[in-house]
Design an enzyme around this catalytic site. Structure first.
Site, short mmCIF file in Angstrom:
data_model
loop_
_atom_site.label_atom_id
_atom_site.label_comp_id
_atom_site.label_asym_id
_atom_site.label_seq_id
_atom_site.Cartn_x
_atom_site.Cartn_y
_atom_site.Cartn_z
CG ASN A 1 -0.55 -0.60 7.28
OD1 ASN A 1 -1.43 -0.82 8.12
ND2 ASN A 1 0.50 -1.41 7.13
CE LYS B 1 3.08 0.10 9.35
NZ LYS B 1 4.54 0.06 9.33
CG HIS C 1 2.97 -4.87 6.60
ND1 HIS C 1 3.96 -4.77 7.55
CD2 HIS C 1 2.85 -3.65 6.03
CE1 HIS C 1 4.41 -3.52 7.55
NE2 HIS C 1 3.76 -2.83 6.64
CD GLU D 1 4.92 -3.26 10.65
OE1 GLU D 1 3.69 -3.16 10.75
OE2 GLU D 1 5.66 -2.30 10.34
CD GLU E 1 4.96 -1.65 2.90
OE1 GLU E 1 4.64 -0.47 3.05
OE2 GLU E 1 4.63 -2.55 3.69
N GLY F 1 9.38 2.56 8.86
CA GLY F 1 9.38 3.18 10.18
C GLY F 1 10.76 3.65 10.64
CB SER G 1 10.64 6.26 5.58
OG SER G 1 10.89 5.47 6.73
N GLY H 1 2.78 4.37 6.24
CA GLY H 1 2.58 4.04 7.65
C GLY H 1 2.47 5.30 8.48
P1 13P Z 1 6.27 3.82 7.36
O1 13P Z 1 5.66 4.74 6.34
O2 13P Z 1 5.95 4.21 8.78
O3 13P Z 1 7.72 3.61 7.11
O4 13P Z 1 5.56 2.39 7.17
C1 13P Z 1 5.47 1.84 5.91
C2 13P Z 1 4.59 0.66 5.99
O5 13P Z 1 4.91 -0.32 6.64
C3 13P Z 1 3.31 0.71 5.28
O6 13P Z 1 2.70 -0.53 5.23
#
Ligand code: 13P
Length: 249
Positions: free
Chosen positions: A9, A11, A94, A96, A166, A172, A212, A233
């Site tokens: 992803n 983003k 998601h 976010e 997630e 992140g 992560s 991510g």
């Molecule tokens: P990270 O791998 O940066 O923690 O993000 C995970 C994520 O939100 C994937 O959709």
């Protein structure tokens, strides 16, 4: 059928030239695993990415879509628009999107319906916040997110759903759920599906972990029996790291 999937992803990262160069870097990596590989670039780069990976084992997926078929929704993109450029899968829910754009279980249920009505496979994301876990409510939160957005569906719809657990506190942050925490939650998710829809759907469901995931921890997380892959991510923005994760299978 349950599958192994590793999806990147991206983003809101990578303009067109970065997208082109990351895709060409991805093509140079050797894939030794049996996992399906997906990338989710931003809307502006979907078409380029789709064209650039036509000959490759990389599926290009969208990060979001609106639930309406068309109309006065400035700035939005519909399922049929995605389909018209060859997209077959969309990420919905998601954390976010939930946190910054007020997406709710109710609006997500509509998005899921619209995606499925357009034959788009949905990667449905959910997960608890840190406060939920600290309070010991993580299973309750996750169960209600899944039930509210998905349990109005008929059993046959689930073949086009992939789940992505997630935990918000792991996204992140560099703080991953331990492989045991991921396994426990994925097992609980499968049990929740089993209770509502029976063992066939529960056993066949692909459940990804996101938060992560890095080359250093992917193997252990993916090694758990109820973890079928990852939604990645930060580590998906470097071809070498992403394929080290893909190859962890
Ligand atoms: P990270 O791998 O940066 O923690 O993000 C995970 C994520 O939100 C994937 O959709």
């Amino acid at each position: 059928m349950r599958k192994n999937i590793v999806a990147g992803n991206w983003k809101m990262n990578n303009d067109l030239s970065h997208t082109a160069s990351l895709i060409s870097d991805l093509k140079e990596q050797t894939k030794t695993s049996n996992a399906e590989v997906m990338i989710a670039p931003s809307f502006t780069n979907l078409w380029h990415s789709f064209e650039a990976t036509r000959e490759d084992d990389i599926e290009v997926v969208a990060q979001n879509m609106h639930f309406a078929e068309n109309g006065a929704y400035t700035g939005e993109v519909s399922a049929s628009m995605l389909k018209s450029i060859g997209i077959k899968t969309v990420i919905l829910g998601h954390s976010e999107r939930r946190a910054y754009y007020n997406e709710t279980d109710e609006s997500l249920a509509k998005k899921v319906d619209a995606a499925l009505a357009n034959d788009l496979r949905t990667i449905f994301c959910f997960g608890e916040e840190l406060a939920d876990r600290k309070a010991g409510n993580e299973e309750q939160v996750v169960a209600s997110q899944i039930k509210n957005a998905l349990f109005h569906l008929e059993a046959s719809a689930f073949k086009n759903i992939v789940l992505a657990y997630e935990p918000v506190w792991a996204i992140g942050t560099g703080e991953t759920a331990s492989p045991e925490q991921a396994q426990d939650m994925h097992k609980f998710i499968r049990e929740t599906l089993n209770d509502a829809y029976g063992s066939q759907i529960a056993d066949d469901m692909t459940i990804l972990y996101g938060g992560s995931v890095k080359p250093v921890n992917a193997k252990e997380i993916f090694g758990k029996p109820d973890v079928d892959g990852g939604l990645i991510g930060g580590a998906s923005l470097k071809a070498e790291d992403f394929y080290a994760i893909v190859n962890a299978f």
